[in-house]
Design a protein around this motif. Structure first.
Motif, short mmCIF file in Angstrom:
data_model
loop_
_atom_site.label_atom_id
_atom_site.label_comp_id
_atom_site.label_asym_id
_atom_site.label_seq_id
_atom_site.Cartn_x
_atom_site.Cartn_y
_atom_site.Cartn_z
N TYR A 138 14.91 -50.63 -67.28
CA TYR A 138 13.69 -51.10 -66.62
C TYR A 138 12.78 -49.89 -66.47
CZ TYR A 138 10.59 -53.39 -63.26
OH TYR A 138 9.49 -53.94 -62.64
N THR A 139 11.51 -50.05 -66.86
CA THR A 139 10.59 -48.91 -66.89
C THR A 139 9.47 -49.09 -65.89
OG1 THR A 139 11.05 -48.50 -69.23
CG2 THR A 139 9.02 -47.56 -68.34
N LEU A 140 9.24 -48.04 -65.13
CA LEU A 140 8.06 -47.93 -64.27
C LEU A 140 7.18 -46.84 -64.86
CD1 LEU A 140 9.94 -47.91 -60.85
CD2 LEU A 140 8.43 -49.75 -61.63
N SER A 141 5.91 -47.16 -65.09
CA SER A 141 4.97 -46.18 -65.64
C SER A 141 3.71 -46.18 -64.80
CB SER A 141 4.61 -46.51 -67.10
OG SER A 141 5.74 -46.48 -67.93
N TRP A 142 3.08 -45.01 -64.72
CA TRP A 142 1.86 -44.90 -63.94
C TRP A 142 0.98 -43.80 -64.51
CZ3 TRP A 142 6.77 -43.95 -62.24
CH2 TRP A 142 7.11 -42.63 -61.96
N GLU A 143 -0.28 -43.86 -64.16
CA GLU A 143 -1.22 -42.81 -64.51
C GLU A 143 -1.87 -42.26 -63.25
OE1 GLU A 143 -4.16 -43.86 -67.42
OE2 GLU A 143 -2.69 -44.90 -68.70
N VAL A 144 -2.09 -40.95 -63.26
CA VAL A 144 -2.80 -40.27 -62.18
C VAL A 144 -4.16 -39.85 -62.73
CG1 VAL A 144 -2.77 -38.34 -60.57
CG2 VAL A 144 -0.62 -39.48 -61.20
N PHE A 145 -5.22 -40.17 -61.99
CA PHE A 145 -6.57 -39.88 -62.48
C PHE A 145 -7.45 -39.35 -61.35
CE2 PHE A 145 -6.25 -44.36 -61.31
CZ PHE A 145 -7.33 -44.54 -60.45
N ARG A 146 -8.45 -38.60 -61.75
CA ARG A 146 -9.46 -38.12 -60.81
C ARG A 146 -10.47 -39.22 -60.54
NH1 ARG A 146 -12.57 -32.61 -61.98
NH2 ARG A 146 -14.06 -33.97 -60.97
N HIS A 147 -11.03 -39.21 -59.33
CA HIS A 147 -12.17 -40.10 -59.06
C HIS A 147 -13.05 -39.47 -58.00
CE1 HIS A 147 -10.77 -41.83 -55.15
NE2 HIS A 147 -9.56 -41.64 -55.65
N THR A 148 -14.27 -39.98 -57.89
CA THR A 148 -15.25 -39.37 -56.99
C THR A 148 -15.31 -40.03 -55.62
OG1 THR A 148 -17.01 -40.77 -57.88
CG2 THR A 148 -16.68 -38.61 -58.92
N GLY A 149 -14.63 -41.17 -55.45
CA GLY A 149 -14.66 -41.88 -54.18
C GLY A 149 -14.26 -43.33 -54.39
N ASN A 150 -14.37 -44.14 -53.34
CA ASN A 150 -13.86 -45.51 -53.39
C ASN A 150 -14.48 -46.33 -54.52
OD1 ASN A 150 -12.02 -45.40 -51.22
ND2 ASN A 150 -13.67 -45.67 -49.73
N ASP A 151 -15.79 -46.26 -54.68
CA ASP A 151 -16.42 -47.07 -55.72
C ASP A 151 -15.92 -46.67 -57.10
OD1 ASP A 151 -17.85 -48.41 -53.80
OD2 ASP A 151 -19.71 -47.27 -54.09
N ASP A 152 -15.83 -45.38 -57.34
CA ASP A 152 -15.35 -44.90 -58.64
C ASP A 152 -13.87 -45.23 -58.83
OD1 ASP A 152 -15.61 -43.49 -61.11
OD2 ASP A 152 -14.65 -41.74 -60.19
N PHE A 153 -13.10 -45.17 -57.75
CA PHE A 153 -11.68 -45.51 -57.83
C PHE A 153 -11.49 -46.94 -58.31
CE2 PHE A 153 -8.03 -47.52 -55.69
CZ PHE A 153 -6.99 -46.77 -56.24
N PHE A 154 -12.17 -47.89 -57.67
CA PHE A 154 -11.98 -49.28 -58.06
C PHE A 154 -12.61 -49.58 -59.43
CE2 PHE A 154 -11.15 -49.66 -53.47
CZ PHE A 154 -9.94 -50.34 -53.54
N ALA A 155 -13.66 -48.86 -59.78
CA ALA A 155 -14.21 -49.02 -61.13
C ALA A 155 -13.20 -48.60 -62.18
CB ALA A 155 -15.51 -48.22 -61.26
N LYS A 156 -12.48 -47.53 -61.91
CA LYS A 156 -11.46 -47.06 -62.85
C LYS A 156 -10.28 -48.02 -62.91
CE LYS A 156 -12.33 -42.08 -63.27
NZ LYS A 156 -13.74 -42.06 -62.93
N LEU A 157 -9.89 -48.59 -61.76
CA LEU A 157 -8.81 -49.58 -61.78
C LEU A 157 -9.18 -50.77 -62.66
CD1 LEU A 157 -7.31 -49.93 -58.18
CD2 LEU A 157 -6.71 -48.32 -59.98
N SER A 158 -10.44 -51.17 -62.63
CA SER A 158 -10.87 -52.35 -63.38
C SER A 158 -10.74 -52.17 -64.88
CB SER A 158 -12.31 -52.72 -63.02
OG SER A 158 -13.22 -51.75 -63.52
N GLU A 159 -10.56 -50.94 -65.35
CA GLU A 159 -10.40 -50.68 -66.78
C GLU A 159 -8.99 -50.99 -67.27
OE1 GLU A 159 -11.54 -46.63 -67.27
OE2 GLU A 159 -13.61 -46.95 -66.59
N TYR A 160 -8.04 -51.12 -66.34
CA TYR A 160 -6.66 -51.39 -66.73
C TYR A 160 -6.46 -52.90 -66.95
CZ TYR A 160 -5.49 -46.62 -65.37
OH TYR A 160 -5.44 -45.25 -65.28
#
Length: 666
Positions: A203-225
């Protein structure tokens, strides 16, 4: 626990580096000990001291090998039941990607779940000094939503350098905490969903760590997944008679269910779907959303109508939480209530469990209620309570406020006096007896004479006190109070975000008085723009404490983690989400909105207050805190503490917000 430094271990270690990160792999354990951003001039390590990114919890594992160069590598651990392989690498977009491959080597079927497996993510969520916190520590917001699971780690101070983490494979259902302490939120352990593995199966768990500039940018980046499912509710707490309204954004037409019932959805176009659901029962409602092969959820609380909830609570207080023994020094006091034993509780030696201090939240609520309703039962309760105050912990000759009964000077706390000022202001609003204003002056003279201007006290209520003096026509005395308040607020402004230590080093409720007091002073002064600009500096720090997860436990709820230990019966240290002191953030939002006329802050305040309503039972009982994580140092969490202690601030602030915008239709 990882067993390390065995002579047979195959190891080759090097720091991992790319254009974004510098990552250190520990040369003993094979885990990650340091994550820094290359352009961070403060060199913040996102891994807390003593933590180890990727440490396995729940199973004793032996490090078999690790092999790294600057581009990545892997660490392998094993025992007689499972093998765990961590693979770490950089992606072309600069993100740091990790996979944890769990393989059953037991020879039979093996269950992996939250009780026997977790992965440590030691985000640096610790309070040292405020100045250091601004640049070297983070507020860690966690959402364990099965296939939509993430961490939003925001530097405590204003910064464009923040970290996000999103799970791209596998499902995460909960988190645990270890080693939580007064100034340390501890170590976070994220736990997978329960899976049954056949021998040799992985069973595999995978994740990515990314930079963001704040809440709006964080959720914008999540929407790309691809697997990200975004769920937002109009309110995460509703009252019977209100609809639950959800907005869902996902890539495939979703299926929505609640309590095993399929829920109708409306397609709005562009991957947006709407749900309107009329609840028929109170309590927690988990809405499960399945889009393609991925599933997540949102948690909504349904309460009885607000007016009924308020009525149930105030009647419970006056009938079951007030000492009515005329022979007792506690006669008239409002006390902690133990819901396990259906009895009142008092501890003279523990100031968080006595009849004074934060226990004032009960009379605050009752006095605000009396300003709306002429109620003989509640007025009688208040009358004997006020006699208790003057008899046991307020000295009307000196203006001193004591921490417990008997007016003993070994228990004086500077933080308490402003709360008694507010009590007397509320008494004036009920009685129009301006002797209470004379007591406020006496209190203020004593309080500021012993250094009160340095105290970031949330009980200070500049606007309400000044309103009382204005209503009484005591202009000269009002000017004297304004001199005190100017002195106090000027000290806050001069300190800026270098917040002084109080009972802890730094926290949400050291920032809330800065926002509230500066904003309320601005309401009373001509130079509005000056106070708006000063309050905004603190607002930028305050908002970073508040979560945006799709749950009544977390949405617009400030991070707090010691409250059950100090104020609850179970005395467990760990995330209390919610705790009623989150409402102090709402109070700050209200004050800032009134000053700046930015009305969206009233909406945020309402959501915060609504989501704290779960601390008030539909039968009128209260809870000191909700302990949110699955386990804390191995002790089971996920419960509402059985003590009723201080949570009535929620209904008090709700009534004041209702005065402004009718938020609760009351």
């Amino acid at each position: 626990m990882i067993i390390s430094q065995k002579p047979e271990i195959k190891r080759r270690a090097a720091n991992m580096k790319n254009k974004v990160y510098n990552i250190s792999v520990d040369d003993v354990s094979g885990g990650v000990s340091k994550i820094t951003l290359n352009d961070d001039e403060n060199g913040m390590n996102w891994c807390a001291t003593g933590g180890l990114w990727g440490r396995i919890h729940g199973r004793e594992m032996k490090l078999v090998s690790y092999d790294y160069d600057e581009n990545g590598g892997e660490s392998i651990y094993q025992n007689d039941k499972i093998s765990v392989r961590f693979i770490r690498r950089f992606l072309e977009n600069g993100n740091f990607a990790e996979s944890c491959v769990i393989t059953n080597v037991s020879g039979t079927v093996l269950c992996v779940n939250r009780d026997n497996f977790g992965i440590e993510f030691p985000f640096n969520d610790r309070y040292t000094t405020a100045d250091e916190c601004m640049v070297r520590h983070c507020n860690t917001h966690i959402w364990c939503g099965h296939d939509t699971a993430w961490v939003n780690a925001l530097k405590m101070g204003v910064s464009d350098l923040n970290l996000g983490l999103f799970f791209t494979e596998g499902a995460i259902d909960c988190y645990c905490q270890n080693n939580c302490a007064d100034n340390c939120r501890g170590i976070f352990i994220l736990c997978p969903t329960s899976v049954l593995l056949k021998n040799g199966e992985s069973y595999t768990l995978s994740w990515e760590v990314f930079r963001h500039t704040g809440n709006d940018d964080f959720f914008a980046k999540l929407s790309e997944y691809e697997r990200y499912i975004d769920i937002k509710a109009k309110h995460y707490t509703v009252f019977m008679g209100e609809d639950i309204e959800l907005t869902i954004k996902c890539r495939n037409m979703p299926e929505v269910s609640c309590r095993d019932e399929a829920i109708d959805i409306r397609a709005e176009g562009n991957g947006v779907y709407k749900v309107t659901y009329k609840p028929s029962v109170t309590g927690e409602h988990r809405f499960k959303v399945k889009s393609g092969e991925y599933t997540t959820w949102a948690d909504v609380m349904v309460k009885i109508p607000f007016a009924e909830l308020l009525e149930k609570r105030v009647r419970f207080i006056v009938r079951r939480q007030q000492c009515l023994d005329p022979e007792s020094p506690l006669y008239g006091a409002f006390l902690i209530y133990d819901n396990d034993f259906d009895s009142m509780y008092f501890d003279y030696s523990d100031p968080n469990h006595n009849a004074c201090r934060e226990r004032l939240n009960i009379p605050f609520l009752l006095l605000k209620y009396l300003q709306i309703h002429d109620d003989a039962e509640i007025r009688a309760a208040i009358d004997i309570f006020i006699k208790f105050v003057f008899r046991e912990f307020y000295d009307e000759e000196t203006g001193e406020v004591f921490s417990t009964i008997g007016k003993t000077r070994d228990q004086i706390r500077l933080y308490n006096a402003p709360g008694v000022m507010l009590l007397f202001a509320e008494m004036y609003f009920v009685t129009r007896d301006d002797s209470y204003l004379t007591h406020i002056l006496k209190l203020a003279e004593n309080y500021y004479g012993v250094g009160g201007k340095k105290c970031y006290a949330n009980g200070l209520a500049i606007w309400k006190v000044m309103r009382a003096f204005k209503m009484a026509g005591r202009d000269a005395d009002g000017e004297k109070m304004m001199e005190y308040f100017h002195m106090h607020v000027d000290n806050i402004i001069n300190n800026g975000t270098s917040y002084p230590k109080h009972e802890v080093n730094y926290e949400q409720t050291i920032v809330t008085p800065a926002v509230t007091h500066v904003s309320e002073m601005g309401l009373l002064c001509e130079d509005k723009e000056h106070y708006i600009n000063e309050a905004k500096k603190h607002m930028e720090c305050l908002t970073r404490f508040s979560g945006h997860q799709p749950s009544f436990h977390l949405n617009e709820i400030a991070i707090r983690y010691w409250d059950d230990f100090w104020f609850g019966k179970n005395r467990i240290m760990g995330d209390t989400l919610p705790h009623h002191l989150s409402c102090l953030t709402a109070r700050s939002y209200i004050a800032y909105s009134r000053l700046s006329h930015e009305t969206e802050w009233l909406d945020n305040a309402e959501e915060c207050i609504r989501n704290c309503m779960c601390l008030i039972g539909d039968d009128g009982r209260g809870s000191a805190a909700c302990v949110y994580p699955y386990k804390l140092n191995g002790i089971r969490g996920e419960f509402f503490d059985p003590w009723s202690n201080d949570q009535d601030l929620v209904l008090y602030d709700a009534l004041y917000l209702n005065d402004i915008n009718g938020a609760f239709g009351y």
